[in-house]
Design a protein around this motif. Structure first.
Motif, short mmCIF file in Angstrom:
data_model
loop_
_atom_site.label_atom_id
_atom_site.label_comp_id
_atom_site.label_asym_id
_atom_site.label_seq_id
_atom_site.Cartn_x
_atom_site.Cartn_y
_atom_site.Cartn_z
N ILE A 163 0.79 -1.27 0.08
CA ILE A 163 0.10 0.05 0.12
C ILE A 163 1.03 1.13 -0.03
O ILE A 163 1.81 1.25 0.80
CB ILE A 163 -0.84 -0.06 1.31
CG1 ILE A 163 -1.59 -1.34 1.26
CG2 ILE A 163 -1.83 1.26 1.38
CD1 ILE A 163 -1.16 -2.09 2.40
N LYS A 164 0.66 2.25 -0.84
CA LYS A 164 1.35 3.41 -0.84
C LYS A 164 1.14 4.31 0.31
O LYS A 164 0.00 4.52 0.67
CB LYS A 164 1.04 4.39 -1.96
CG LYS A 164 1.84 3.91 -3.33
CD LYS A 164 1.76 4.93 -4.55
CE LYS A 164 2.42 4.38 -5.54
NZ LYS A 164 1.94 4.96 -6.93
N CYS A 165 2.15 4.59 0.98
CA CYS A 165 2.04 5.40 2.24
C CYS A 165 3.34 6.31 2.42
O CYS A 165 4.53 5.66 2.20
CB CYS A 165 1.52 4.53 3.39
SG CYS A 165 2.53 3.64 4.04
N GLN A 207 -4.40 -4.66 0.38
CA GLN A 207 -4.06 -3.35 0.49
C GLN A 207 -4.69 -2.59 1.54
O GLN A 207 -5.09 -1.38 1.53
CB GLN A 207 -4.54 -2.68 -1.11
CG GLN A 207 -3.83 -3.26 -1.95
CD GLN A 207 -2.49 -2.60 -2.53
OE1 GLN A 207 -2.30 -1.28 -2.53
NE2 GLN A 207 -1.39 -3.17 -2.20
N LEU A 209 -3.84 -1.05 4.72
CA LEU A 209 -2.77 -0.52 5.89
C LEU A 209 -3.16 -0.69 7.25
O LEU A 209 -2.17 -1.07 8.06
CB LEU A 209 -2.55 0.79 5.50
CG LEU A 209 -1.52 1.72 6.06
CD1 LEU A 209 -0.19 1.07 5.82
CD2 LEU A 209 -1.41 3.05 5.92
N CYS A 213 -0.69 -3.03 9.77
CA CYS A 213 -0.38 -2.52 10.97
C CYS A 213 -0.57 -3.07 12.36
O CYS A 213 0.44 -3.14 13.12
CB CYS A 213 -0.47 -0.98 11.12
SG CYS A 213 0.39 0.02 9.70
N PHE A 258 4.36 3.73 9.77
CA PHE A 258 3.52 4.27 8.42
C PHE A 258 2.51 5.14 8.77
O PHE A 258 2.05 5.15 9.92
CB PHE A 258 2.84 2.93 7.79
CG PHE A 258 3.89 1.97 7.57
CD1 PHE A 258 4.83 2.19 6.68
CD2 PHE A 258 3.92 0.38 7.49
CE1 PHE A 258 5.72 1.40 5.78
CE2 PHE A 258 4.76 -0.24 7.12
CZ PHE A 258 5.56 0.12 6.23
N GLU A 260 -0.96 7.67 7.08
CA GLU A 260 -2.13 7.73 6.20
C GLU A 260 -1.78 8.93 5.10
O GLU A 260 -2.00 8.73 4.06
CB GLU A 260 -3.17 7.82 6.89
CG GLU A 260 -4.25 6.62 6.52
CD GLU A 260 -5.26 6.39 7.46
OE1 GLU A 260 -5.72 7.15 8.12
OE2 GLU A 260 -5.62 5.26 7.22
N ASP A 261 -1.24 10.06 5.58
CA ASP A 261 -0.89 11.30 4.82
C ASP A 261 0.33 11.87 4.97
O ASP A 261 0.73 11.83 6.29
CB ASP A 261 -2.11 12.29 4.75
CG ASP A 261 -2.28 12.53 6.32
OD1 ASP A 261 -1.75 13.51 6.73
OD2 ASP A 261 -3.32 11.85 6.88
N ASN A 262 1.06 12.74 4.08
CA ASN A 262 1.98 13.39 4.52
C ASN A 262 2.00 14.41 5.61
O ASN A 262 3.13 14.73 6.32
CB ASN A 262 2.31 14.18 2.93
CG ASN A 262 3.69 13.51 2.29
OD1 ASN A 262 4.51 13.07 3.22
ND2 ASN A 262 3.42 13.32 1.22
N THR A 285 9.40 7.22 1.22
CA THR A 285 8.21 6.77 0.68
C THR A 285 8.64 5.37 0.49
O THR A 285 9.78 4.90 0.32
CB THR A 285 7.87 7.18 -0.69
OG1 THR A 285 8.86 7.33 -1.59
CG2 THR A 285 6.94 8.66 -0.42
#
Ligand code: ATP
Length: 290
Positions: A163-165, A207, A209, A213, A258, A260-262, A285
């Motif tokens: 998953i991208k995070c 996918q 997250l 986790c 990890f 969820e957002d920047n 990333t």
């Protein structure tokens, strides 16, 4: 081509289980490996006189045959009877002795560079077969991405991309001896709690997250954290500042989180900086090669 620039990417372990100890003393592992976009920069130049040498910005690192860069270059140069040599320049950013496979990935990058520089025509698989002679993690560092590593870490099965995070990587100013960590594990092997690696693989495939986790686990935390409680404090700090999950990588002491957002990840980075607990801190990333 007389010179080539390459990047050597670090890894984290999303799951790390030790399933047994072999008669030769090696540990059988089941690990989920993930490449991150935190890297060392290497320049490899051909030299006519046949010597293999290197320089680096980190003065305490060996620059002789003890460095995996030199070992990797010599491995291919000797095998192929190459008359020329190489001069390697290593700009180190990956924390050293930190559970991020820093040396292994440099060795992997040098195999890649020498193969290209001298047109040896070796495939990725050929490089991985040679890489294992340098260390169990080297084949994975050539393969990159998300993968299951078994055996002593050299038996690899690619997994679907993670998953991208955003990921925050923090190393406190302490050193951990991998040898000591494994020795302590051996002493209490029957009582440690093993992470569910198969469940983690399902979470990656889904996918998911949050689920991932909640199932992350590293069996080595049980021995490293009692020796260095700061690892637990850094994990807690990340969780207090919005991490979905946080864990120690490899035998430590690096901790990753990890997000969820920047925006949350950046705020957590600031909080960790202010805490004074970490010496090296990177917001990066996950690397995906597919
Ligand atoms: P792993 O995650 O595979 O356990 P690590 O992050 O614990 O690796 P490294 O950063 O690879 O450990 O460094 C371990 C030791 O290897 C260092 O103390 C250093 O002396 C030696 N070494 C040899 N070559 C290198 C290199 N190119 N970069 C860093 N360390 C190297």
């Amino acid at each position: 081509m007389d010179s080539i620039d390459v990047k050597a990417l670090a890894k984290i372990n999303i799951g790390l289980d030790v399933t047994g100890i072999r008669e030769d003393g090696y540990h059988e592992v089941r690990m989920i490996m993930q490449t991150v976009n935190l890297f060392d920069k290497l320049t490899v130049k051909k030299v006519k006189d046949g010597t293999v040498s290197m320089s680096t910005n980190l003065k305490f690192l060996p620059v002789d045959d003890d460095n995996l860069c030199i070992k990797a270059a010599k491995l291919l140069i000797n095998e192929f009877g190459i008359k020329e040599g190489v001069e390697i320049s290593l700009e180190k950013h990956i924390p050293v002795a930190a559970g991020m496979a820093g040396g292994s990935t440099d060795g992997a990058a040098i195999l890649f560079a020498v193969n290209n520089l001298f047109n040896l025509g070796l495939s990725k698989k050929d490089l991985m077969d040679r890489g294992v002679k340098l260390g169990a993690d080297v084949p994975y560092c050539i393969m990159r991405g998300t993968a299951l590593a078994e055996g002593i870490g050299e038996i690899l099965s690619p997994l679907p991309p993670m998953i991208k995070c955003p990921v925050l990587i923090a190393k406190p100013g302490i050193s951990v001896s991998t040898k000591q960590v494994y020795q302590s594990l051996d002493a209490r092997f029957d009582s440690v709690k093993h992470p569910d690696i198969d469940q983690l693989i399902s979470d990656i495939k889904a996918q998911d997250l949050k689920a991932l986790c909640s199932h992350m686990g590293n069996v080595l935390e049980e021995v490293t954290i009692p020796m260095h409680p700061i690892i637990s404090d850094i994990k807690q700090n990340m969780m207090d500042h919005g991490a979905v999950g946080s864990m120690m990588s490899g035998s430590g002491p690096t901790v990753f989180g990890f997000f969820e957002d920047n925006k949350t990840a950046k705020a957590a980075k600031e909080a960790l900086t202010e805490s004074g607990m970490v010496k090296q801190l990177y917001l990066t990333t996950l690397f995906n090669n597919r």
